[in-house]
Each structure stands twice: as structure tokens, then as C-alpha cells.
Design an enzyme around this catalytic site. Structure first.
Site, PDB file in Angstrom:
ATOM      1  N   ASN A  37      14.661  10.223  -1.745  1.00  0.00           N
ATOM      2  CA  ASN A  37      13.673  11.261  -2.053  1.00  0.00           C
ATOM      3  C   ASN A  37      12.871  11.690  -0.816  1.00  0.00           C
ATOM      4  OD1 ASN A  37      12.225  12.940  -3.703  1.00  0.00           O
ATOM      5  ND2 ASN A  37      11.064  11.316  -4.748  1.00  0.00           N
ATOM      6  N   HIS A 122       7.167   5.697 -18.691  1.00  0.00           N
ATOM      7  CA  HIS A 122       5.964   5.982 -17.899  1.00  0.00           C
ATOM      8  C   HIS A 122       4.924   6.720 -18.745  1.00  0.00           C
ATOM      9  CE1 HIS A 122       8.102   5.997 -13.707  1.00  0.00           C
ATOM     10  NE2 HIS A 122       8.304   4.890 -14.387  1.00  0.00           N
ATOM     11  N   ARG A 147       4.734   1.612 -18.770  1.00  0.00           N
ATOM     12  CA  ARG A 147       3.937   1.521 -17.545  1.00  0.00           C
ATOM     13  C   ARG A 147       2.743   2.453 -17.692  1.00  0.00           C
ATOM     14  NH1 ARG A 147       5.500   3.812 -11.532  1.00  0.00           N
ATOM     15  NH2 ARG A 147       4.622   5.694 -12.433  1.00  0.00           N
ATOM     16  N   TYR A 159      -1.454   8.418  -7.278  1.00  0.00           N
ATOM     17  CA  TYR A 159      -0.054   8.153  -7.578  1.00  0.00           C
ATOM     18  C   TYR A 159       0.176   8.002  -9.090  1.00  0.00           C
ATOM     19  CZ  TYR A 159       4.166   5.766  -8.611  1.00  0.00           C
ATOM     20  OH  TYR A 159       5.364   5.448  -9.200  1.00  0.00           O
ATOM     21  N   ASP A 212       1.680  -0.076 -11.715  1.00  0.00           N
ATOM     22  CA  ASP A 212       2.199   0.047 -10.343  1.00  0.00           C
ATOM     23  C   ASP A 212       1.029   0.325  -9.392  1.00  0.00           C
ATOM     24  OD1 ASP A 212       3.606   0.601  -8.043  1.00  0.00           O
ATOM     25  OD2 ASP A 212       4.952   2.077  -8.964  1.00  0.00           O
ATOM     26  N   HIS A 214       1.513   0.561  -6.179  1.00  0.00           N
ATOM     27  CA  HIS A 214       2.145   1.385  -5.143  1.00  0.00           C
ATOM     28  C   HIS A 214       1.712   1.024  -3.718  1.00  0.00           C
ATOM     29  CE1 HIS A 214       4.551   5.177  -4.436  1.00  0.00           C
ATOM     30  NE2 HIS A 214       5.142   4.659  -5.488  1.00  0.00           N
ATOM     31  N   GLU A 238       2.972  -4.300 -10.192  1.00  0.00           N
ATOM     32  CA  GLU A 238       4.079  -3.906  -9.301  1.00  0.00           C
ATOM     33  C   GLU A 238       3.570  -3.505  -7.924  1.00  0.00           C
ATOM     34  OE1 GLU A 238       6.472  -0.916 -11.159  1.00  0.00           O
ATOM     35  OE2 GLU A 238       6.954   0.049  -9.252  1.00  0.00           O
ATOM     36  N   GLU A 264      11.128  -1.861  -4.633  1.00  0.00           N
ATOM     37  CA  GLU A 264      11.775  -0.542  -4.686  1.00  0.00           C
ATOM     38  C   GLU A 264      12.036   0.041  -3.304  1.00  0.00           C
ATOM     39  OE1 GLU A 264       8.768   1.381  -7.168  1.00  0.00           O
ATOM     40  OE2 GLU A 264       8.306   2.714  -5.504  1.00  0.00           O
ATOM     41  N   ARG A 285      12.970  -5.610  -7.838  1.00  0.00           N
ATOM     42  CA  ARG A 285      12.950  -4.235  -8.358  1.00  0.00           C
ATOM     43  C   ARG A 285      13.739  -3.231  -7.520  1.00  0.00           C
ATOM     44  NH1 ARG A 285       9.536  -1.001  -8.472  1.00  0.00           N
ATOM     45  NH2 ARG A 285      10.094   0.175 -10.301  1.00  0.00           N
ATOM     46  N   HIS A 314      15.005  -0.484 -10.110  1.00  0.00           N
ATOM     47  CA  HIS A 314      14.180   0.719  -9.938  1.00  0.00           C
ATOM     48  C   HIS A 314      14.928   1.924 -10.527  1.00  0.00           C
ATOM     49  CE1 HIS A 314      12.168   3.629  -6.845  1.00  0.00           C
ATOM     50  NE2 HIS A 314      11.378   3.453  -7.884  1.00  0.00           N
ATOM     51  N   ASP A 318      14.027  10.186  -9.437  1.00  0.00           N
ATOM     52  CA  ASP A 318      14.737  10.553  -8.207  1.00  0.00           C
ATOM     53  C   ASP A 318      15.977   9.698  -7.952  1.00  0.00           C
ATOM     54  OD1 ASP A 318      11.879   9.299  -7.641  1.00  0.00           O
ATOM     55  OD2 ASP A 318      13.177   8.447  -6.096  1.00  0.00           O
ATOM     56  N   GLU A 341      13.645   0.178 -15.568  1.00  0.00           N
ATOM     57  CA  GLU A 341      12.779   1.369 -15.563  1.00  0.00           C
ATOM     58  C   GLU A 341      13.630   2.579 -15.944  1.00  0.00           C
ATOM     59  OE1 GLU A 341      11.491   2.681 -11.677  1.00  0.00           O
ATOM     60  OE2 GLU A 341       9.582   3.380 -12.464  1.00  0.00           O
ATOM     61  N   TRP A 404       0.982   5.421   0.716  1.00  0.00           N
ATOM     62  CA  TRP A 404       1.187   6.167  -0.525  1.00  0.00           C
ATOM     63  C   TRP A 404       2.027   5.303  -1.430  1.00  0.00           C
ATOM     64  CZ3 TRP A 404       5.417   8.189  -3.391  1.00  0.00           C
ATOM     65  CH2 TRP A 404       5.020   8.946  -4.525  1.00  0.00           C
TER      66      TRP A 404
HETATM   67  O1  KDG Z   1      10.587   8.465  -4.542  1.00  0.00           O
HETATM   68  C1  KDG Z   1       9.525   7.595  -4.774  1.00  0.00           C
HETATM   69  C2  KDG Z   1       9.556   7.107  -6.202  1.00  0.00           C
HETATM   70  O2  KDG Z   1      10.825   6.618  -6.500  1.00  0.00           O
HETATM   71  C3  KDG Z   1       8.532   6.041  -6.470  1.00  0.00           C
HETATM   72  O3  KDG Z   1       7.261   6.478  -6.118  1.00  0.00           O
HETATM   73  C4  KDG Z   1       8.563   5.687  -7.953  1.00  0.00           C
HETATM   74  O4  KDG Z   1       7.069   3.834  -7.637  1.00  0.00           O
HETATM   75  C5  KDG Z   1       7.930   4.382  -8.279  1.00  0.00           C
HETATM   76  C6  KDG Z   1       8.407   3.717  -9.481  1.00  0.00           C
HETATM   77  O5  KDG Z   1       7.971   2.590  -9.713  1.00  0.00           O
HETATM   78  O6  KDG Z   1       9.238   4.281 -10.177  1.00  0.00           O
HETATM   79 MG    MG Z   2       6.919   1.732  -8.190  1.00  0.00          MG
END
Ligand code: KDG
Ligand code: MG
Length: 404
Positions: A37, A122, A147, A159, A212, A214, A238, A264, A285, A314, A318, A341, A404
């Protein structure tokens, strides 16, 4: 049998996907997902310019040997671009082998270890009432694990939550320049326990809830969040700290019994060595698509199983339906499956990539079609060409760039 063609297809039926299609001299085809992505074209070049010419003439049945040839033979090994390209080759070869055998891929991986694959969906909201509606919508779609991601008071865009412009309309993350989100860790840490409290009060104690972070917290902040969430019994926390430092999880683990999931953005087993052997996590993951394919992910799961660590592939939007199909075959086969997921794809994406896997009552099944069970409609794919797109970036409120 020999590989006679290796073609890379880029399509954007709403978002970009990169697919490798291998063809053999007896007419079999295999598909592999190579979508990275926001950096898609780097993988396209890696495949087209450097890998495809090496594949022509190879015996597609030699999956392990081809994997080692691409991994060790590159010298510059590992990294997301290399491993996404290698994954696409690996999955396309498994697709061909399973089609040649006339069997769905999971049968070649040892057969089914379960009847169906539990997923999580999600839910997100700019505030708690919107999040509660979103959880309800996920349950209505059949999900049995969710989630939860929430906007944070005082922050415009975080996010996992749809961003809005000044007029309040939703802003897509996929844009020609990265969207800038904002971040304040203290505000987030104050808010998230209240989010869990509200969701537990509304939906009860039994619904598995995931969250998450992130990669945004320090180990001490992550430990505090894990401890604050313990009364709400999360299924997992996560990606609590940045992915590069495995040792950070020692500190988090010492502070909390909240289960931890990570991986991920990992590309090889070496990213997990400390985490697995010291039992610092509960779920691995990684995506089939970013970890070099089914071959190395299967080995990772077998390694993790020795330490009672489970799989959690994961599966965001995307990852294309090709990557998702490969994941679901693996999920069905491995003994230490944890959860998958799954946020689904748009109707248009599902038309470009027609797939045999099905989603019922919050569970996936890969179907019984030979191979991974995905057909790519190349005409439709061509009608939706690549569109430049980036993931967002993140800044603290004083302008400093943050994870991010
Ligand atoms: O491309 C980035 C995403 O795949 C990511 O941000 C998604 O954190 C993510 C998740 O747990 O699915
Ligand atoms: Mg994630």
C-alpha cells in the site's frame, strides 16, 4: 512443466492492487498478491524488471527451491518490496501446484484442522456513540469479534477512524499526497479506557474486542494502556510500540497481562526471534503478502506453536482477494490458528477478483475450487488503472512527525 509467462497486473477498482500471474506450458495459471500500500510501483518494477525474467523456464513445482533462489539469490534480502514480490511468486506457485493436483490449497498444507475460520471486523467512530453504532453494524453483518477504534477528543484525524474535512465530509486516506493526521498520546491514553468501558457496557462481557495502537506508544505508555484495559479483558492490544525494537515488548509484557499481537510490518522470521522465544507476544500478525508467501508463513506458525503463540494473519482491505484467499487456506490448515482479520472488499473489487472463499456468520471458508480459488478478470482490471495514492502521515500537535 515449465513457466512460460510471468505478467504483472496493476488495477485500482477503488484502491490499488498488484497481482502476479504465472502461466505454464500446459496452460495452468497461478495468481499471487504483491500489493504494498502506497509503494505499489516499487514492487511492480522489482517483479517485472528483476524477477519475471528469472522465472521463465523454471519448473513451477519447485516452490521451496524457487523461494530460496529469490530470497538468498538476491543478496539484498528481506524488506517489504523484496518480500512482497517473493510472496507473489510463492503464492502463484502454490496456486499452480494445487490446480495441477486438482485440490484446494489447504489440502496440500495438511488438510483442514477446523471447519471454518473465525474473523474479526473493524468498528470505528469519531466519538463513542458513532463507535457503538459501528459495532452494532458489524454484529449485524455477522461478525463475532470486533476491533474497536475511536476518535480522540481534541484530535482531528486519527488512525482507523474516517477523517472529515472542514465541512464534515469523509476524506479518503488514498490521495495523491499523504493526508496529515494529528496525534497526542496523553489524550489517547486518557480516552481509550472510556471507549472500552462504553463498548463493554453496551455489548456485554463476552464479545471479543480488539484494539490497534498502530505503533505509537513507548513501552511504558503501552504497559499503562494494557494495564488500564485489563478490567475489560481485551482479546488483544495490537502493535503497541514501533515495530523495529523487539526488546521493547519485554517492558510491556512485565507491566500487563493484556494479550499482545504484532507483526503486520514484519517481513521475515528474524523480526520475531526474540518475541517468540521469550514468549513476549500472543499472536503473530504478518500478511501472506508481505512475509514472502505461504511457504515462510507456515514455518513461522510452526515455530510460534512451540511457544503457544497463535496465528492472526493481517487482512486489511489493501491485501487483495488473492492474498486473502491464500491466508484463508493457511488459516484452515494450521493447528495454532488464532483469528483472521477480515474487512471484506468492495463489490467492484470482488468482481475483478472472483473468489471461492465465503464469509458466513463471521467465519471464512476457502471453498473447494482447485488452487487458491481466485480468478482475475483482466479486462475489468484494465478498465480500472493505477491511481497514485499514499497512506497518511502523522504529526504531533507541535508539528513533529510521529509514527503513523
Ligand atoms: O496499509 C496499511 C494498513 O494495512 C494498516 O494500517 C492496517 O493496521 C492495519 C490493520 O491492523 O489492519
Ligand atoms: Mg494493525
Amino acid at each position: 512443466m515449465k513457466i512460460v509467462d510471468a505478467k504483472v497486473v496493476v488495477t485500482s477498482p477503488g484502491r490499488n492492487f498488484v497481482t502476479l500471474k504465472l502461466t505454464t506450458d500446459d496452460g495452468l495459471t497461478g495468481l499471487g498478491d504483491a500489493t504494498l500500500n502506497g509503494r505499489e510501483l516499487a514492487v511492480v518494477s522489482y517483479l517485472t524488471d528483476h524477477v519475471a525474467p528469472l522465472l521463465l523456464g523454471l519448473d513451477p513445482h519447485r516452490i521451496e527451491d524457487t523461494w530460496q533462489y529469490l530470497y538468498r539469490g538476491a543478496y539484498w534480502r528481506r524488506g517489504p518490496v523484496t518480500m512482497a514480490a517473493t510472496a507473489a511468486v510463492d503464492v502463484a506457485l502454490w496456486d499452480i501446484k494445487a490446480k495441477a493436483a486438482g485440490l484446494p490449497l489447504y489440502q496440500l498444507l495438511g488438510g483442514a484442522s477446523r471447519d471454518r475460520v473465525r474473523t474479526y471486523g473493524h468498528a470505528n467512530g469519531r466519538d463513542i456513540p458513532e463507535l457503538l453504532d459501528s459495532v452494532r453494524a458489524q454484529l449485524d453483518e455477522g461478525y463475532q469479534a470486533v476491533r474497536i477504534q475511536s476518535g480522540v477528543p481534541g484530535l482531528k484525524a486519527v488512525y482507523g477512524v474516517h477523517s472529515t474535512d472542514d465541512s464534515g465530509s469523509a476524506v479518503l486516506h488514498q490521495q495523491a499526497r499523504p493526508l496529515v493526521e494529528d496525534w497526542d498520546t496523553d489524550a489517547y491514553l486518557r480516552h481509550i479506557p472510556a471507549v472500552f468501558d462504553a463498548v463493554r457496557s453496551e455489548f456485554g462481557a463476552e464479545l471479543p474486542l480488539l484494539h490497534d495502537a498502530h505503533h505509537r506508544l513507548t513501552p511504558v505508555q503501552a504497559g499503562r494502556l494494557g494495564k488500564d484495559l485489563e478490567p475489560y479483558r481485551p482479546f488483544w492490544l495490537e502493535d503497541c510500540t514501533p515495530a523495529e525494537n523487539q526488546e521493547a515488548l519485554r517492558l510491556v509484557r512485565a507491566d500487563t497481562t493484556t494479550p499482545l499481537a504484532i507483526g503486520e510490518v514484519f517481513n521475515t522470521v528474524y523480526d520475531y526471534q526474540t518475541l517468540i522465544t521469550e514468549q513476549l507476544i500472543d499472536y503473530v500478525r504478518s500478511a501472506v503478502t508481505h512475509f514472502g508467501g505461504v511457504t515462510p508463513l507456515r514455518k513461522l506458525f510452526d515455530f510460534a506453536a512451540q511457544y503457544q503463540i497463535k496465528s492472526a494473519i493481517h487482512g486489511p482491505e489493501d491485501i487483495s482477494p488473492v492474498g486473502m484467499a491464500a491466508a484463508v487456506h493457511l488459516d484452515l490448515a494450521v493447528h495454532n490458528f488464532g483469528i483472521q482479520e477480515y474487512s471484506g472488499h468492495t463489490a467492484l473489487t470482488n468482481e475483478v477478483f472472483r473468489h471461492a472463499y465465503t464469509f458466513t456468520d463471521g467465519h471464512l471458508h476457502p471453498g473447494e475450487a482447485p488452487g487458491i480459488g481466485v480468478e482475475l478478470d483482466e479486462e475489468m482490471a484494465a478498465a480500472h488503472p493505477y491511481e497514485a495514492a499514499y497512506l497518511p502521515v502523522n504529526r504531533l500537535q507541535d508539528g513533529t512527525v510521529h509514527d503513523w
